[in-house]
Design a protein around this motif. Structure first.
Motif, PDB file in Angstrom:
ATOM      1  N   LEU A  48       0.839  -1.193   0.000  1.00  0.00           N
ATOM      2  CA  LEU A  48       0.000   0.000   0.000  1.00  0.00           C
ATOM      3  C   LEU A  48       0.876   1.245   0.000  1.00  0.00           C
ATOM      4  CD1 LEU A  48      -2.818  -0.846   2.592  1.00  0.00           C
ATOM      5  CD2 LEU A  48      -3.076  -0.573   0.122  1.00  0.00           C
ATOM      6  N   LYS A  49       0.668   2.111  -0.988  1.00  0.00           N
ATOM      7  CA  LYS A  49       1.436   3.342  -1.103  1.00  0.00           C
ATOM      8  C   LYS A  49       0.512   4.548  -0.989  1.00  0.00           C
ATOM      9  CE  LYS A  49       5.889   2.943  -1.666  1.00  0.00           C
ATOM     10  NZ  LYS A  49       6.839   3.770  -0.911  1.00  0.00           N
ATOM     11  N   PRO A  50       0.425   5.180   0.179  1.00  0.00           N
ATOM     12  CA  PRO A  50      -0.381   6.401   0.307  1.00  0.00           C
ATOM     13  C   PRO A  50       0.351   7.579  -0.339  1.00  0.00           C
ATOM     14  CG  PRO A  50       0.739   5.942   2.368  1.00  0.00           C
ATOM     15  CD  PRO A  50       1.074   4.801   1.448  1.00  0.00           C
ATOM     16  N   LEU A  51      -0.308   8.306  -1.229  1.00  0.00           N
ATOM     17  CA  LEU A  51       0.339   9.378  -1.984  1.00  0.00           C
ATOM     18  C   LEU A  51      -0.408  10.691  -1.806  1.00  0.00           C
ATOM     19  CD1 LEU A  51       1.020   7.473  -5.343  1.00  0.00           C
ATOM     20  CD2 LEU A  51       2.600   7.767  -3.413  1.00  0.00           C
ATOM     21  N   TYR A  52       0.373  11.773  -1.799  1.00  0.00           N
ATOM     22  CA  TYR A  52      -0.218  13.116  -1.751  1.00  0.00           C
ATOM     23  C   TYR A  52       0.787  14.103  -2.334  1.00  0.00           C
ATOM     24  CZ  TYR A  52      -2.089  17.514   0.031  1.00  0.00           C
ATOM     25  OH  TYR A  52      -2.576  18.790   0.136  1.00  0.00           O
ATOM     26  N   ILE A  75       1.220  -3.668  -6.041  1.00  0.00           N
ATOM     27  CA  ILE A  75       1.313  -2.339  -5.445  1.00  0.00           C
ATOM     28  C   ILE A  75       0.016  -1.600  -5.701  1.00  0.00           C
ATOM     29  CG2 ILE A  75       2.595  -0.178  -5.302  1.00  0.00           C
ATOM     30  CD1 ILE A  75       5.025  -1.571  -6.379  1.00  0.00           C
ATOM     31  N   ILE A  76      -0.598  -1.096  -4.629  1.00  0.00           N
ATOM     32  CA  ILE A  76      -1.806  -0.288  -4.732  1.00  0.00           C
ATOM     33  C   ILE A  76      -1.437   1.138  -4.355  1.00  0.00           C
ATOM     34  CG2 ILE A  76      -4.132   0.109  -3.860  1.00  0.00           C
ATOM     35  CD1 ILE A  76      -2.743  -3.303  -3.392  1.00  0.00           C
ATOM     36  N   ASP A 101       1.916  -5.982 -11.352  1.00  0.00           N
ATOM     37  CA  ASP A 101       0.583  -5.855 -10.765  1.00  0.00           C
ATOM     38  C   ASP A 101       0.490  -4.516 -10.030  1.00  0.00           C
ATOM     39  OD1 ASP A 101      -1.891  -6.171  -9.678  1.00  0.00           O
ATOM     40  OD2 ASP A 101      -1.462  -8.034  -8.597  1.00  0.00           O
ATOM     41  N   LEU A 102       0.122  -3.476 -10.753  1.00  0.00           N
ATOM     42  CA  LEU A 102       0.044  -2.122 -10.217  1.00  0.00           C
ATOM     43  C   LEU A 102      -1.388  -1.606 -10.356  1.00  0.00           C
ATOM     44  CD1 LEU A 102       3.256  -0.641 -11.916  1.00  0.00           C
ATOM     45  CD2 LEU A 102       3.109  -1.884  -9.748  1.00  0.00           C
ATOM     46  N   LYS A 103      -1.879  -0.928  -9.338  1.00  0.00           N
ATOM     47  CA  LYS A 103      -3.247  -0.420  -9.378  1.00  0.00           C
ATOM     48  C   LYS A 103      -3.322   0.952  -8.727  1.00  0.00           C
ATOM     49  CE  LYS A 103      -8.050  -1.668  -8.321  1.00  0.00           C
ATOM     50  NZ  LYS A 103      -8.452  -1.601  -9.747  1.00  0.00           N
ATOM     51  N   LEU A 104      -4.069   1.852  -9.336  1.00  0.00           N
ATOM     52  CA  LEU A 104      -4.300   3.185  -8.786  1.00  0.00           C
ATOM     53  C   LEU A 104      -5.707   3.248  -8.202  1.00  0.00           C
ATOM     54  CD1 LEU A 104      -3.704   6.233  -8.383  1.00  0.00           C
ATOM     55  CD2 LEU A 104      -4.520   6.584 -10.735  1.00  0.00           C
ATOM     56  N   VAL A 105      -5.812   3.699  -6.950  1.00  0.00           N
ATOM     57  CA  VAL A 105      -7.099   3.871  -6.291  1.00  0.00           C
ATOM     58  C   VAL A 105      -7.245   5.340  -5.909  1.00  0.00           C
ATOM     59  CG1 VAL A 105      -8.518   3.282  -4.292  1.00  0.00           C
ATOM     60  CG2 VAL A 105      -7.126   1.516  -5.392  1.00  0.00           C
ATOM     61  N   GLY A 123      -7.454   1.785   0.178  1.00  0.00           N
ATOM     62  CA  GLY A 123      -6.744   0.831  -0.676  1.00  0.00           C
ATOM     63  C   GLY A 123      -6.754  -0.584  -0.150  1.00  0.00           C
ATOM     64  N   LEU A 124      -7.136  -0.748   1.125  1.00  0.00           N
ATOM     65  CA  LEU A 124      -7.051  -2.059   1.762  1.00  0.00           C
ATOM     66  C   LEU A 124      -7.896  -3.115   1.061  1.00  0.00           C
ATOM     67  CD1 LEU A 124      -6.000  -3.797   4.105  1.00  0.00           C
ATOM     68  CD2 LEU A 124      -7.935  -2.976   5.485  1.00  0.00           C
ATOM     69  N   GLU A 125      -9.081  -2.756   0.591  1.00  0.00           N
ATOM     70  CA  GLU A 125      -9.972  -3.737  -0.027  1.00  0.00           C
ATOM     71  C   GLU A 125      -9.416  -4.320  -1.324  1.00  0.00           C
ATOM     72  OE1 GLU A 125     -13.486  -2.111  -2.243  1.00  0.00           O
ATOM     73  OE2 GLU A 125     -12.986  -0.290  -1.091  1.00  0.00           O
ATOM     74  N   PHE A 126      -8.407  -3.678  -1.886  1.00  0.00           N
ATOM     75  CA  PHE A 126      -7.811  -4.163  -3.137  1.00  0.00           C
ATOM     76  C   PHE A 126      -6.581  -5.042  -2.885  1.00  0.00           C
ATOM     77  CE2 PHE A 126     -10.032  -0.216  -4.068  1.00  0.00           C
ATOM     78  CZ  PHE A 126     -10.827  -0.589  -5.155  1.00  0.00           C
ATOM     79  N   CYS A 127      -6.248  -5.267  -1.622  1.00  0.00           N
ATOM     80  CA  CYS A 127      -5.105  -6.112  -1.281  1.00  0.00           C
ATOM     81  C   CYS A 127      -5.493  -7.581  -1.410  1.00  0.00           C
ATOM     82  CB  CYS A 127      -4.631  -5.824   0.141  1.00  0.00           C
ATOM     83  SG  CYS A 127      -3.922  -4.171   0.370  1.00  0.00           S
ATOM     84  N   ASP A 128      -4.787  -8.316  -2.239  1.00  0.00           N
ATOM     85  CA  ASP A 128      -5.119  -9.709  -2.518  1.00  0.00           C
ATOM     86  C   ASP A 128      -4.424 -10.694  -1.598  1.00  0.00           C
ATOM     87  OD1 ASP A 128      -6.708  -8.899  -4.659  1.00  0.00           O
ATOM     88  OD2 ASP A 128      -5.038  -9.004  -6.085  1.00  0.00           O
ATOM     89  N   TYR A 129      -3.380 -10.243  -0.886  1.00  0.00           N
ATOM     90  CA  TYR A 129      -2.529 -11.192  -0.183  1.00  0.00           C
ATOM     91  C   TYR A 129      -2.604 -11.020   1.335  1.00  0.00           C
ATOM     92  CZ  TYR A 129      -0.740 -11.528  -4.938  1.00  0.00           C
ATOM     93  OH  TYR A 129      -0.650 -11.682  -6.305  1.00  0.00           O
TER      94      TYR A 129
END
Length: 386
Positions: A48-52, A75-76, A101-105, A123-129
């Motif tokens: 999980l990568k929080p961005l701002y 990576i989300i 496997d990269l995803k932008l939320v 972003g947590l709901e998109f974590c598969d592992y």
């Protein structure tokens, strides 16, 4: 009264000397440790990568997490505002690395005043592992990062692995911060680790079991906490899991900033420490050997004893800074400007003193009030600016 003050500062100087000696021992124990854990352990990881906004070296930082020598990870990238310029950066990375496997939320849902935690929750709901890695956007790593920090999870008692960070800078303010982190913050962490174990975590790296996070109540539990990273580590230990401080050191790239911004951020961190560990905060007076020995020298009217203690304190302080910043971390900033450690200590003493009083903090453009439980709420000033 003067005799009592003399005795107090004499004790403080002796305590500082003991602290420096024990910190040197603690640093050597940490950096010279070699584990015997097997390497053939590669469970999949969700990052999980929080961005701002556009932080310094943002492309290089994010790319370093993409280019890992590791078989399976995703990576989300979590962004709150749909017009945040970092979105273009992320989209370019997704295009440039189509086989990853990269995803932008993008989601502006808030679950509390800590916007970073809201980003993570979205972003947590998109974590598969079953293993989730949280790492701040200003962190840069090498290709062996994931393969190294995953090793302790072969023990089911381990709930979190976290990492120290070293900072690099080339402006005066960034040099001050870099030296403060390498020569003051890291030694204090390693000393605490040696004394009482690891009951904390750092936003630079928090690799946590998903089941542990769920037992903690996911991110909602820390949605109004300033010390979200500390709490994740601390609460994990209350569940009976271990928190491991990896000897993998990540790199923190410092942005160009004014001294005022640096000062406000340090006040925020110090007041956060005061709330979470008040006794430990008071104990930080023993880390101020330079100030303690200078005051004692003046009070002793430059007596031979005070001069000897001053020389001892200064020498041990320099040795500690050299061992951690130069020898073990090989930090370029510390190598070039190690002599500034005394100046940095004086600055951090006044920040510590100011942090001891008051409960108001500034976080980016927002003003908050920090209560006795470490929870944050908006101040009247912040509300009036909306």
């Amino acid at each position: 009264m003067l005799n009592l003050l003399w005795l107090i500062f004499f004790i403080l100087v002796l305590g500082s000397i003991f602290y420096y000696l024990y910190s040197i021992y603690s640093a050597q124990k940490f950096f010279l440790f070699n584990d015997n854990i097997k390497w053939d352990f590669y469970p999949p990881i969700s990052i999980l990568k929080p961005l701002y906004g556009l932080e310094v070296n943002i492309v290089e930082n994010l790319t370093s997490f993409i280019k890992q020598n590791y078989p399976s990870y995703q990576i989300i990238f979590c962004v709150r505002e749909k017009d945040d310029p970092v979105i273009n950066i992320v989209n370019n990375l997704i295009d440039n690395f189509p086989n990853y496997d990269l995803k932008l939320v993008v989601n502006n849902r808030l679950i509390g005043y800590n916007y970073k935690v809201s980003n993570l929750a979205n972003g947590l709901e998109f974590c598969d592992y079953d293993l989730i890695l949280i790492a701040d956007s200003d962190i840069q790593v090498k290709p062996d990062y994931l393969a190294t920090i995953i090793k302790p999870f072969q023990d089911e008692k381990v709930g979190i692995v976290t990492c120290l960070y070293q900072s690099l800078g080339n402006s005066l303010v960034s040099i001050i911060e870099s030296i403060g982190i390498c020569c003051d913050f890291i030694p204090s962490v390693l000393t605490a680790r040696q004394l009482e174990g690891v009951k904390f975590a750092f936003g630079s790296t928090i690799l946590i079991r998903k089941k542990v996070l769920e037992k903690l109540g996911n991110f909602e539990t820390i949605a109004n906490s300033l010390a979200d990273d500390f709490l994740l580590g601390n609460l994990t230990t209350t569940l009976g899991y271990q928190v491991i401080l990896s000897n993998y050191i990540v790199t923190h790239n410092i942005e160009e900033e004014t001294f005022n911004n640096y000062f406000l951020r340090q006040i925020r961190w110090f007041r956060c420490i005061k709330i979470q560990r008040f006794k430990g905060y008071l104990g930080m007076i023993f880390t101020q050997g330079i100030i303690n020995s200078l005051i004692f020298m003046v009070m002793s009217k430059f007596s031979l004893l005070s001069l000897l203690l001053l020389l001892t304190t200064f020498s041990l302080r320099l040795i500690l800074g050299y061992l951690v910043g130069v020898k073990y971390l090989k930090n370029e900033t510390c190598t070039q400007y190690l002599g500034l450690v005394f100046f940095v200590d004086i600055i951090r003493f006044f920040i510590w003193l100011i942090g001891l009083f008051g409960n108001k903090i500034q976080w980016k453009d927002n003003h908050f009030i920090l209560d006795k439980n470490g929870q944050i709420s908006e101040s009247l000033k912040s509300k009036s600016n909306k």
